[in-house]
Design a protein around this motif. Structure first.
Motif, mmCIF file in Angstrom:
data_model
loop_
_atom_site.group_PDB
_atom_site.id
_atom_site.type_symbol
_atom_site.label_atom_id
_atom_site.label_comp_id
_atom_site.label_asym_id
_atom_site.label_seq_id
_atom_site.Cartn_x
_atom_site.Cartn_y
_atom_site.Cartn_z
ATOM 1 N N PRO A 1 44.404 42.489 36.938
ATOM 2 C CA PRO A 1 45.468 42.075 37.865
ATOM 3 C C PRO A 1 45.259 42.581 39.286
ATOM 4 C CG PRO A 1 46.318 43.590 36.201
ATOM 5 C CD PRO A 1 44.901 43.278 35.834
ATOM 6 N N GLU A 2 44.535 43.671 39.455
ATOM 7 C CA GLU A 2 44.263 44.184 40.798
ATOM 8 C C GLU A 2 43.495 43.149 41.629
ATOM 9 O OE1 GLU A 2 41.313 47.532 42.470
ATOM 10 O OE2 GLU A 2 42.798 48.274 41.028
ATOM 11 N N PHE A 3 42.541 42.478 41.005
ATOM 12 C CA PHE A 3 41.796 41.429 41.702
ATOM 13 C C PHE A 3 42.702 40.242 41.993
ATOM 14 C CE2 PHE A 3 39.452 37.417 41.578
ATOM 15 C CZ PHE A 3 38.519 37.623 42.576
ATOM 16 N N TRP A 4 43.427 39.788 40.989
ATOM 17 C CA TRP A 4 44.184 38.546 41.115
ATOM 18 C C TRP A 4 45.353 38.648 42.076
ATOM 19 C CZ3 TRP A 4 41.771 34.441 40.180
ATOM 20 C CH2 TRP A 4 40.791 34.415 39.182
ATOM 21 N N VAL A 5 45.940 39.821 42.233
ATOM 22 C CA VAL A 5 47.093 39.930 43.124
ATOM 23 C C VAL A 5 46.711 39.537 44.550
ATOM 24 C CG1 VAL A 5 46.883 42.380 43.793
ATOM 25 C CG2 VAL A 5 49.134 41.320 43.631
ATOM 26 N N ASP A 6 45.480 39.775 44.943
ATOM 27 C CA ASP A 6 45.025 39.412 46.289
ATOM 28 C C ASP A 6 44.713 37.925 46.427
ATOM 29 O OD1 ASP A 6 45.192 42.041 47.180
ATOM 30 O OD2 ASP A 6 43.114 42.480 46.662
ATOM 31 N N TRP A 7 44.490 37.236 45.317
ATOM 32 C CA TRP A 7 44.025 35.855 45.402
ATOM 33 C C TRP A 7 45.035 34.821 44.945
ATOM 34 C CZ3 TRP A 7 40.365 35.125 48.583
ATOM 35 C CH2 TRP A 7 39.459 36.149 48.830
ATOM 36 N N VAL A 8 45.886 35.137 44.003
ATOM 37 C CA VAL A 8 46.800 34.136 43.455
ATOM 38 C C VAL A 8 47.965 33.840 44.395
ATOM 39 C CG1 VAL A 8 48.410 33.674 41.575
ATOM 40 C CG2 VAL A 8 46.174 34.593 41.082
ATOM 41 N N ASN A 9 48.411 34.822 45.109
ATOM 42 C CA ASN A 9 49.601 34.662 45.944
ATOM 43 C C ASN A 9 49.222 34.242 47.348
ATOM 44 O OD1 ASN A 9 51.386 35.619 43.857
ATOM 45 N ND2 ASN A 9 50.478 37.612 44.218
ATOM 46 N N GLY A 10 49.252 32.960 47.592
ATOM 47 C CA GLY A 10 48.958 32.461 48.924
ATOM 48 C C GLY A 10 47.978 31.314 48.890
ATOM 49 N N PRO A 11 47.747 30.716 50.034
ATOM 50 C CA PRO A 11 46.888 29.526 50.085
ATOM 51 C C PRO A 11 45.415 29.806 49.835
ATOM 52 C CG PRO A 11 47.543 30.189 52.291
ATOM 53 C CD PRO A 11 48.310 31.057 51.330
ATOM 54 N N GLN A 12 44.999 31.044 49.899
ATOM 55 C CA GLN A 12 43.587 31.364 49.696
ATOM 56 C C GLN A 12 43.108 31.066 48.281
ATOM 57 O OE1 GLN A 12 45.996 33.514 50.367
ATOM 58 N NE2 GLN A 12 45.932 35.213 48.953
ATOM 59 N N PRO B 1 34.044 36.257 46.023
ATOM 60 C CA PRO B 1 34.604 37.461 45.389
ATOM 61 C C PRO B 1 34.794 37.287 43.873
ATOM 62 C CG PRO B 1 35.798 36.965 47.405
ATOM 63 C CD PRO B 1 34.874 35.813 47.159
ATOM 64 N N PHE B 2 35.184 36.078 43.460
ATOM 65 C CA PHE B 2 35.341 35.811 42.028
ATOM 66 C C PHE B 2 34.003 35.982 41.316
ATOM 67 C CE2 PHE B 2 34.843 32.965 38.467
ATOM 68 C CZ PHE B 2 35.934 33.287 37.680
ATOM 69 N N MET B 3 32.946 35.397 41.857
ATOM 70 C CA MET B 3 31.637 35.478 41.206
ATOM 71 C C MET B 3 31.091 36.902 41.202
ATOM 72 S SD MET B 3 29.830 31.915 42.256
ATOM 73 C CE MET B 3 28.372 32.320 41.306
ATOM 74 N N GLU B 4 31.400 37.662 42.228
ATOM 75 C CA GLU B 4 30.965 39.062 42.258
ATOM 76 C C GLU B 4 31.716 39.883 41.222
ATOM 77 O OE1 GLU B 4 31.599 40.048 46.372
ATOM 78 O OE2 GLU B 4 29.728 39.079 47.001
ATOM 79 N N ARG B 5 33.002 39.592 41.031
ATOM 80 C CA ARG B 5 33.828 40.359 40.101
ATOM 81 C C ARG B 5 33.639 39.912 38.649
ATOM 82 N NH1 ARG B 5 37.653 43.853 42.145
ATOM 83 N NH2 ARG B 5 39.148 44.498 40.598
ATOM 84 N N PHE B 6 33.421 38.601 38.443
ATOM 85 C CA PHE B 6 33.360 38.050 37.081
ATOM 86 C C PHE B 6 32.093 37.216 36.856
ATOM 87 C CE2 PHE B 6 37.919 38.068 38.363
ATOM 88 C CZ PHE B 6 38.361 39.073 37.526
ATOM 89 N N PRO B 7 30.915 37.777 37.093
ATOM 90 C CA PRO B 7 29.698 36.972 36.923
ATOM 91 C C PRO B 7 29.510 36.499 35.483
ATOM 92 C CG PRO B 7 29.134 39.294 37.146
ATOM 93 C CD PRO B 7 30.610 39.166 37.445
ATOM 94 N N ASP B 8 30.027 37.229 34.534
ATOM 95 C CA ASP B 8 29.878 36.854 33.128
ATOM 96 C C ASP B 8 30.581 35.540 32.807
ATOM 97 O OD1 ASP B 8 32.224 38.547 33.704
ATOM 98 O OD2 ASP B 8 32.708 38.257 31.583
ATOM 99 N N ARG B 9 31.647 35.235 33.504
ATOM 100 C CA ARG B 9 32.377 33.987 33.227
ATOM 101 C C ARG B 9 31.553 32.778 33.649
ATOM 102 N NH1 ARG B 9 38.517 35.867 34.797
ATOM 103 N NH2 ARG B 9 38.442 37.733 33.500
#
Length: 188
Positions: free
Chosen positions: A62-73, A82-90
């Motif tokens: 949730p620490e990652f998602w709080v910066d990305w889910v809330n807002g137009p970004q 940033p997603f690929m750096e944080r979750f390359p396994d996905r």
């Protein structure tokens, strides 16, 4: 050139009619990769092998998602790197699923066919050797087809000193995948 029918990018397939499912199979699609989260899933009735890979697991990290889910970004390519750096396994799981899919086309989808599928399309096209500017054009067409092209997103990105096109081109330049088996599946 990418192999015709090897990949199909889509919004949700949940509303396909029986005739729609038949057209999908006639097009050569043999595998569906569903990128939606668990709470977005609806059982598909299409009798096509479906692999579920929840790309945006908002319940994890949730620490990652709080910066990305809330807002137009969230709905822009601004969060792709940033997603690929944080979750390359996905992303690797999706690439593995495409590479290991049974012979025929692979359809990958989320809900609207823009954000999660946009990221996957960018990576797959880069692996296939498609030029970054062509990938950026494909991303823009996908947003238009998904009826989610919103001038407010581009205005938001403009305030950040960038655009969707620049972000996609920059992301492609940063990718480093050596997947000869996957490339062979995608390229004529």
């Amino acid at each position: 050139m990418t192999r015709r029918g090897a990949l199909v990018r889509s919004g949700t397939v949940d509303r396909l009619t029986p005739a729609g499912w038949e057209a999908l199979r006639a097009h050569g699609v043999r595998t569906i990769i569903d990128l939606r989260n668990d709470d977005e899933l609806v059982q598909n009735a299409g009798a096509v092998e479906t692999i579920h890979i929840a790309l945006d697991r908002l319940d994890e990290d949730p620490e990652f998602w709080v910066d990305w889910v809330n807002g137009p970004q969230f709905a822009t390519p601004l969060y792709y790197r940033p997603f690929m750096e944080r979750f390359p396994d996905r992303i690797e799981r999706v690439l593995d699923a495409v590479e290991q899919a049974q012979p025929g086309g692979v359809l990958f989808h989320c809900v609207g066919g823009r954000d999660r599928t946009g990221l996957v399309a960018i990576v797959l096209l880069a692996i296939a050797g498609v030029r970054a500017d062509v990938i950026a054009d494909d991303y823009a067409r996908g947003a238009e087809r998904a009826h989610t092209h919103d001038p407010a997103f581009e205005a938001f990105l403009g305030e950040k000193g960038t655009s969707s096109r620049e972000l996609v081109i920059d992301l492609v330049a940063s990718l480093d995948y050596d997947r000869p088996g996957l490339r062979a599946r995608l390229v004529v």
